[in-house]
Design a protein around this motif. Structure first.
Motif, PDB file in Angstrom:
ATOM      1  N   VAL A  75       0.837  -1.194   0.000  1.00 31.89           N
ATOM      2  CA  VAL A  75       0.000   0.000   0.000  1.00 31.89           C
ATOM      3  C   VAL A  75       0.880   1.255   0.000  1.00 31.89           C
ATOM      4  O   VAL A  75       0.595   2.228  -0.700  1.00 31.89           O
ATOM      5  N   ALA A  76       1.962   1.215   0.778  1.00 35.14           N
ATOM      6  CA  ALA A  76       2.885   2.349   0.805  1.00 35.14           C
ATOM      7  C   ALA A  76       3.482   2.588  -0.575  1.00 35.14           C
ATOM      8  O   ALA A  76       3.689   3.734  -0.995  1.00 35.14           O
ATOM      9  N   GLY A  77       3.739   1.505  -1.301  1.00 34.21           N
ATOM     10  CA  GLY A  77       4.261   1.638  -2.663  1.00 34.21           C
ATOM     11  C   GLY A  77       3.261   2.293  -3.591  1.00 34.21           C
ATOM     12  O   GLY A  77       3.634   3.105  -4.453  1.00 34.21           O
ATOM     13  N   HIS A  78       1.979   1.914  -3.431  1.00 39.07           N
ATOM     14  CA  HIS A  78       0.938   2.560  -4.246  1.00 39.07           C
ATOM     15  C   HIS A  78       0.869   4.054  -3.945  1.00 39.07           C
ATOM     16  O   HIS A  78       0.709   4.876  -4.861  1.00 39.07           O
ATOM     17  N   LEU A  79       0.996   4.419  -2.667  1.00 42.83           N
ATOM     18  CA  LEU A  79       0.954   5.831  -2.288  1.00 42.83           C
ATOM     19  C   LEU A  79       2.135   6.579  -2.887  1.00 42.83           C
ATOM     20  O   LEU A  79       1.986   7.704  -3.383  1.00 42.83           O
ATOM     21  N   ASP A  80       3.305   5.964  -2.885  1.00 43.37           N
ATOM     22  CA  ASP A  80       4.485   6.588  -3.497  1.00 43.37           C
ATOM     23  C   ASP A  80       4.277   6.810  -4.990  1.00 43.37           C
ATOM     24  O   ASP A  80       4.617   7.868  -5.531  1.00 43.37           O
ATOM     25  N   ALA A  81       3.721   5.788  -5.665  1.00 43.28           N
ATOM     26  CA  ALA A  81       3.508   5.896  -7.104  1.00 43.28           C
ATOM     27  C   ALA A  81       2.495   6.983  -7.429  1.00 43.28           C
ATOM     28  O   ALA A  81       2.654   7.742  -8.394  1.00 43.28           O
ATOM     29  N   PHE A  82       1.445   7.080  -6.609  1.00 43.10           N
ATOM     30  CA  PHE A  82       0.437   8.113  -6.832  1.00 43.10           C
ATOM     31  C   PHE A  82       1.018   9.496  -6.604  1.00 43.10           C
ATOM     32  O   PHE A  82       0.739  10.435  -7.360  1.00 43.10           O
ATOM     33  N   THR A  83       1.835   9.641  -5.565  1.00 40.11           N
ATOM     34  CA  THR A  83       2.470  10.922  -5.293  1.00 40.11           C
ATOM     35  C   THR A  83       3.341  11.352  -6.464  1.00 40.11           C
ATOM     36  O   THR A  83       3.335  12.518  -6.873  1.00 40.11           O
ATOM     37  N   ALA A  84       4.106  10.412  -7.012  1.00 38.41           N
ATOM     38  CA  ALA A  84       4.946  10.722  -8.171  1.00 38.41           C
ATOM     39  C   ALA A  84       4.093  11.128  -9.366  1.00 38.41           C
ATOM     40  O   ALA A  84       4.454  12.027 -10.135  1.00 38.41           O
TER      41      ALA A  84
ATOM     42  N   ARG B 156       0.918  19.070 -10.071  1.00 39.39           N
ATOM     43  CA  ARG B 156       0.309  19.697  -8.908  1.00 39.39           C
ATOM     44  C   ARG B 156       1.383  20.384  -8.057  1.00 39.39           C
ATOM     45  O   ARG B 156       2.538  19.965  -8.041  1.00 39.39           O
ATOM     46  N   SER B 157       0.986  21.408  -7.340  1.00 41.38           N
ATOM     47  CA  SER B 157       1.934  22.132  -6.495  1.00 41.38           C
ATOM     48  C   SER B 157       2.424  21.230  -5.366  1.00 41.38           C
ATOM     49  O   SER B 157       1.755  20.259  -4.981  1.00 41.38           O
ATOM     50  N   SER B 158       3.584  21.564  -4.823  1.00 44.53           N
ATOM     51  CA  SER B 158       4.140  20.771  -3.726  1.00 44.53           C
ATOM     52  C   SER B 158       3.201  20.798  -2.524  1.00 44.53           C
ATOM     53  O   SER B 158       3.083  19.805  -1.798  1.00 44.53           O
ATOM     54  N   HIS B 159       2.519  21.916  -2.311  1.00 45.87           N
ATOM     55  CA  HIS B 159       1.568  22.016  -1.200  1.00 45.87           C
ATOM     56  C   HIS B 159       0.414  21.033  -1.394  1.00 45.87           C
ATOM     57  O   HIS B 159       0.015  20.328  -0.455  1.00 45.87           O
ATOM     58  N   THR B 160      -0.134  20.974  -2.600  1.00 45.61           N
ATOM     59  CA  THR B 160      -1.237  20.049  -2.884  1.00 45.61           C
ATOM     60  C   THR B 160      -0.780  18.608  -2.752  1.00 45.61           C
ATOM     61  O   THR B 160      -1.498  17.765  -2.189  1.00 45.61           O
ATOM     62  N   VAL B 161       0.407  18.298  -3.258  1.00 49.98           N
ATOM     63  CA  VAL B 161       0.925  16.935  -3.175  1.00 49.98           C
ATOM     64  C   VAL B 161       1.059  16.507  -1.723  1.00 49.98           C
ATOM     65  O   VAL B 161       0.661  15.402  -1.338  1.00 49.98           O
ATOM     66  N   ARG B 162       1.615  17.377  -0.880  1.00 49.20           N
ATOM     67  CA  ARG B 162       1.779  17.035   0.538  1.00 49.20           C
ATOM     68  C   ARG B 162       0.429  16.835   1.218  1.00 49.20           C
ATOM     69  O   ARG B 162       0.242  15.897   2.001  1.00 49.20           O
TER      70      ARG B 162
ATOM     71  N   ALA C 183      -9.324  11.687  -2.439  1.00 52.87           N
ATOM     72  CA  ALA C 183      -9.803  10.312  -2.606  1.00 52.87           C
ATOM     73  C   ALA C 183     -10.258  10.055  -4.037  1.00 52.87           C
ATOM     74  O   ALA C 183      -9.947   9.011  -4.625  1.00 52.87           O
ATOM     75  N   ARG C 184     -11.007  10.997  -4.609  1.00 50.19           N
ATOM     76  CA  ARG C 184     -11.485  10.817  -5.982  1.00 50.19           C
ATOM     77  C   ARG C 184     -10.317  10.746  -6.968  1.00 50.19           C
ATOM     78  O   ARG C 184     -10.330   9.943  -7.908  1.00 50.19           O
ATOM     79  N   THR C 185      -9.331  11.606  -6.765  1.00 49.26           N
ATOM     80  CA  THR C 185      -8.178  11.602  -7.661  1.00 49.26           C
ATOM     81  C   THR C 185      -7.424  10.273  -7.556  1.00 49.26           C
ATOM     82  O   THR C 185      -6.979   9.717  -8.564  1.00 49.26           O
ATOM     83  N   PHE C 186      -7.296   9.762  -6.335  1.00 47.57           N
ATOM     84  CA  PHE C 186      -6.570   8.512  -6.128  1.00 47.57           C
ATOM     85  C   PHE C 186      -7.310   7.328  -6.736  1.00 47.57           C
ATOM     86  O   PHE C 186      -6.701   6.491  -7.425  1.00 47.57           O
TER      87      PHE C 186
END
Length: 310
Positions: free
Chosen positions: A15-24, A32-38, A88-91
Motif C-alpha cells: 500500500v505504501a508503494g501505491h501511495l508513493d507511485a500516486f504521489t509521483a 500539482r503544487s508541492s503544497h497540494t501533493v503534501r 480520494a477521488r483523484t486517487f
C-alpha cells in the motif's frame, strides 16, 4: 522526505508503494503544487491506513463515506472535507486507470462544497500606509529593509501568490515593460504588470540591496534571504504579517491578504473581471467572481449616479 517516511510507516509495504507511485504521478504528470501533493498524501495516508490489509479492492464507496463521516463528526472543516474528498477521488480514478481497482468508487463520492469566504481586506488607505511605512523603513538603505519593501510592493501591485513571488528570478523581470513572468499553479506561466512605486523599489533593491546579500554561486532569485539563498515563503509571510501589524486598524493578514486586497481594489477601481482573472492566474472566472461581493459599495455609488430610479 521526512514527512513522506512518517506518513507511510504504518502502511503495509504494498500500500505504501501505491501511495508513493500516486504521489509521483501528481508531481510529475499532473504538475500539482508541492503544497497540494503534501496535503493529498497526508489525507490518503489516513484513508489507506483504514484498510484491513494490503488489498485495495476493499476500498469501496462505503469506506470512503465512513472516512469522511468520521472526520465530519470530529469537527473537521468543510474546506478540509472537500479537499479530502478530492484527494480520494483523484486517487481512486488513478488506481482504476492503472488496474489497481476494477472500478472507480470515488466517482460517486459527494462532498460538501467548501465555504468560499474572503478574509478581511485592507482598505486602500491602509494599503497606502503599509507601503509608505515600508518605504520609510528602507530609507536607510538596509538590504533587508529594501528587500521587504520590494516584497510588499510586488505582492500588492501584482496580486501574485507568495510562492510565486519567491520563485521569481532576476531574468523574469522586464524592467522596460514593467512586467514579471511568474510560474503559477499547475506550472502555468503568466505575465503580470507592476506600477511606478514597485519599479522604484525594484531599482533600488537591485542597485543597493541584492548585491549586499548575494553570494558567489548563489541562486538567480530576485528576492534573497540574509544568507544569500532564495527567500523562503515562510520568511515572506512573517515579513508581511509584521508589516501589516504596524498599520493602525489593519486586519491581521499575510501575503494572501495582499493578493485579495489587490483584486478588490482593482475591481473597486473599475478593472474588468477578465483582467483581474488573468492577473491572479485563476483557471476559471468563477474563482475571480468571489471578489465581486466586496465591491458592493462601489456598485451602490455607480447605481446612484447612473440609474434613473436611484
Amino acid at each position: 522526505m521526512g514527512a513522506q517516511r512518517a506518513d507511510r510507516t504504518e502502511l503495509p509495504p504494498t500500500v505504501a508503494g501505491h501511495l508513493d507511485a500516486f504521489t509521483a504521478h501528481l508531481d510529475r504528470e499532473r504538475g500539482r503544487s508541492s503544497h497540494t501533493v503534501r496535503a493529498y498524501r497526508s489525507d490518503l495516508a489516513g484513508l489507506l491506513g483504514r484498510l484491513p490489509g494490503d488489498d485495495l479492492a476493499v476500498l469501496d464507496l462505503g469506506l470512503l463515506r465512513s472516512w469522511l463521516a468520521e472526520a465530519h463528526a470530529a469537527g473537521t472543516s468543510r474546506s478540509t472535507l472537500a479537499r479530502r474528498a478530492a484527494a480520494a477521488r483523484t486517487f481512486t480514478a488513478w488506481a482504476h486507470r492503472t488496474g489497481l481497482l476494477d472500478s472507480d468508487p470515488g466517482a460517486r463520492l459527494d462532498s460538501p462544497r467548501p465555504q468560499r469566504r474572503l478574509p478581511s481586506v485592507l482598505r486602500a488607505d491602509q494599503a497606502a500606509d503599509l507601503m509608505d511605512a515600508a518605504a520609510s523603513g528602507a530609507a536607510e538603505r538596509d538590504p533587508v529593509a529594501l528587500r521587504d519593501q520590494l516584497l510588499l510592493e510586488l505582492l500588492y501591485a501584482t496580486g501574485v501568490r507568495v510562492a510565486e513571488v519567491c520563485g521569481i528570478d532576476v531574468d523574469d523581470v522586464d524592467q522596460s515593460a514593467r512586467t514579471v513572468r511568474v510560474l503559477g499553479k499547475g506550472n502555468r506561466e503568466r505575465t503580470v504588470v507592476y506600477g511606478v512605486p514597485a519599479e522604484r523599489a525594484l531599482r533600488t533593491w537591485l542597485a543597493a540591496g541584492r548585491p549586499a546579500l548575494a553570494r558567489t554561486g548563489g541562486p538567480p532569485a530576485l528576492l534573497l534571504g540574509v544568507r544569500g539563498r532564495r527567500l523562503d515563503p515562510r520568511v515572506a509571510r512573517s515579513v508581511v504579517h509584521a508589516a501589516v501589524a504596524a498599520v493602525p486598524g489593519a486586519p491581521d493578514i499575510g501575503p494572501h491578504g495582499l493578493r485579495h486586497a489587490a483584486a478588490t481594489h482593482l475591481l473597486d477601481g473599475g478593472a474588468d473581471l477578465r483582467y483581474v482573472q488573468e492577473l491572479l492566474g485563476h483557471a476559471t472566472l468563477s474563482t475571480t467572481q468571489l471578489y465581486t461581493h466586496v465591491t458592493v459599495d462601489r456598485l451602490k455609488v455607480v447605481h446612484d449616479q447612473a440609474h434613473p430610479r436611484a
